[in-house]
Design a protein around this motif. Structure first.
Motif, short mmCIF file in Angstrom:
data_model
loop_
_atom_site.label_atom_id
_atom_site.label_comp_id
_atom_site.label_asym_id
_atom_site.label_seq_id
_atom_site.Cartn_x
_atom_site.Cartn_y
_atom_site.Cartn_z
N LEU A 111 38.20 44.76 48.51
CA LEU A 111 37.13 45.23 49.37
C LEU A 111 37.57 46.43 50.20
N SER A 112 38.83 46.47 50.57
CA SER A 112 39.35 47.57 51.38
C SER A 112 39.49 48.86 50.60
N HIS A 113 39.40 48.79 49.28
CA HIS A 113 39.60 49.96 48.42
C HIS A 113 38.33 50.74 48.13
N GLY A 132 23.46 32.60 44.05
CA GLY A 132 24.80 32.78 43.49
C GLY A 132 25.84 33.06 44.55
N ARG A 133 27.10 32.82 44.20
CA ARG A 133 28.19 32.88 45.18
C ARG A 133 29.06 34.11 44.98
N PHE A 134 29.46 34.70 46.10
CA PHE A 134 30.43 35.79 46.13
C PHE A 134 31.65 35.30 46.90
N VAL A 135 32.84 35.44 46.29
CA VAL A 135 34.08 35.05 46.95
C VAL A 135 35.07 36.20 46.82
N ALA A 136 35.60 36.64 47.96
CA ALA A 136 36.55 37.75 47.98
C ALA A 136 37.79 37.35 48.76
N SER A 137 38.94 37.79 48.30
CA SER A 137 40.18 37.60 49.06
C SER A 137 40.60 38.93 49.67
N THR A 138 41.14 38.86 50.89
CA THR A 138 41.68 40.03 51.56
C THR A 138 42.96 39.60 52.27
N TRP A 139 43.73 40.58 52.70
CA TRP A 139 44.87 40.26 53.54
C TRP A 139 44.37 39.77 54.89
N GLY A 140 45.10 38.81 55.46
CA GLY A 140 44.78 38.32 56.78
C GLY A 140 45.84 38.74 57.79
N ASP A 167 40.62 50.43 54.19
CA ASP A 167 40.01 49.74 55.33
C ASP A 167 40.45 48.29 55.37
N GLU A 168 41.75 48.08 55.58
CA GLU A 168 42.25 46.71 55.68
C GLU A 168 41.83 46.08 57.01
N GLY A 169 41.71 46.91 58.07
CA GLY A 169 41.45 46.37 59.40
C GLY A 169 40.17 45.56 59.50
N THR A 170 39.12 46.02 58.84
CA THR A 170 37.85 45.28 58.89
C THR A 170 38.03 43.87 58.36
N TRP A 171 38.79 43.75 57.27
CA TRP A 171 38.88 42.46 56.58
C TRP A 171 39.99 41.57 57.11
N PHE A 172 40.93 42.16 57.91
CA PHE A 172 41.89 41.33 58.63
C PHE A 172 41.15 40.37 59.55
N SER A 173 40.06 40.84 60.14
CA SER A 173 39.32 40.08 61.14
C SER A 173 38.17 39.32 60.49
N PRO A 174 38.22 37.99 60.47
CA PRO A 174 37.10 37.23 59.89
C PRO A 174 35.76 37.56 60.53
N GLU A 175 35.75 37.83 61.82
CA GLU A 175 34.49 38.15 62.49
C GLU A 175 33.93 39.47 61.98
N LEU A 244 64.93 36.91 52.36
CA LEU A 244 64.12 37.31 51.22
C LEU A 244 62.92 36.38 50.99
N SER A 245 62.62 35.54 51.97
CA SER A 245 61.42 34.72 51.86
C SER A 245 60.22 35.54 52.30
N TRP A 246 59.04 35.16 51.81
CA TRP A 246 57.81 35.87 52.16
C TRP A 246 56.69 34.89 52.40
N ILE A 247 55.78 35.29 53.27
CA ILE A 247 54.55 34.54 53.55
C ILE A 247 53.39 35.52 53.52
N PHE A 248 52.42 35.25 52.68
CA PHE A 248 51.20 36.06 52.61
C PHE A 248 50.09 35.31 53.33
N GLU A 249 49.43 35.99 54.23
CA GLU A 249 48.24 35.44 54.87
C GLU A 249 47.00 36.05 54.20
N PHE A 250 46.13 35.19 53.72
CA PHE A 250 44.92 35.62 53.05
C PHE A 250 43.69 35.14 53.80
#
Length: 261
Positions: A111-113, A132-140, A167-175, A244-250
């Motif tokens: 969505l940010s692209h 119908g349903r729309f489901v999108a993942s973004t970075w959190g 535009d990652e900032g818009t989708w970081f914020s659930p609101e 070297l561990s990682w955590i992704f927030e979605f």
């Protein structure tokens, strides 16, 4: 407003994306398909499918899937990995599908692209059946990446930063993200924030992952061979001394087309 990324990096580095990034994103792709309710008898469109990870996840659940993307390079990799699936070249702002022709649409980290996200969302609404349903993942917000220093090292070695502003900032914020979906005409909008974690086996693997992102890989390619070698040496030294561990927030955005639409 985002600026749509140049297509060339996505064409040139699609194979590296599939090799290094997809394995760490598989859990989120599976979750995307699950939240979309992918199942036998359902028609599902995977928007900006890239290398096809989410399309494959939905197909494994029995859905009839079409994946679309504007990058021929990404689509070539998707077809190599899953020749049995239907992948087509298309732009999100002009989808080649009839009104109300699909049961669900998924969109992973894209969505940010979109240069005109509202137009893309209107196209999603158009092709979805009523209800119908729309489901999108973004970075959190948050997350932990052991490779954050890689970008700083590229700066230090004179690799020009990408001109694209996603535009990652818009989708970081659930609101904020939910507000965009509601303005576009979606109903029943909700967000689920979830974490996915893992660990790189060694510094080489962590560096390869970081350079698997097409815009980052294209920055490195602009350096001459001597500077690329110095960069790699310093990057590996830095990563070898890091966790070297990682955590992704979605964030997973769930929304529906109005039943009367």
């Amino acid at each position: 407003m985002s600026t749509q990324p140049r297509q060339e990096p996505y064409d040139s580095y699609a194979a590296g994306y599939a090799m290094h990034l997809d394995p760490t994103l598989d859990g989120a792709a599976e979750r995307l398909a699950e939240l979309a309710g992918a199942r036998r008898g359902m028609s599902l469109l995977d928007l900006a499918t890239g290398t096809g990870a989410a399309a494959r996840a939905a197909a494994r659940r029995g859905a009839s899937v079409v994946g679309v993307d504007r990058s021929p390079g990404m689509l070539a990799v998707a077809r190599d990995l899953s020749p049995e699936l239907d992948f087509r070249r298309a732009d999100a702002s002009a989808l080649p599908f009839e009104r109300g022709s699909v049961d669900a649409v998924t969109c992973a980290l894209s969505l940010s692209h979109f240069a005109d996200c509202e137009r893309a969302l209107r196209e999603v609404l158009r092709v979805l059946r009523p209800g119908g349903r729309f489901v999108a993942s973004t970075w959190g917000e948050g997350g932990c990446f052991p490779t954050e220093a890689v970008g700083e090292l590229l700066d230090r070695h004179g690799a020009p930063a990408a001109s694209e502003v996603l535009d990652e900032g818009t989708w970081f914020s659930p609101e904020r993200g939910s507000s965009v979906l509601r303005r576009a005409g979606f109903t029943d909008v909700s967000v689920r924030s979830e974490s996915f974690g893992g660990e790189f086996a060694e510094a080489d693997e962590a560096l390869a992952w970081s350079l698997g992102w097409p815009l980052t890989a294209s920055r490195l390619a602009r350096l001459d061979s001597a500077r690329r070698e110095r960069f790699r040496r310093e990057a590996l030294e830095t990563l070898a001394g890091s966790r070297l561990s990682w955590i992704f927030e979605f964030n997973f955005y769930l929304a529906s087309k109005p039943a009367s639409g």
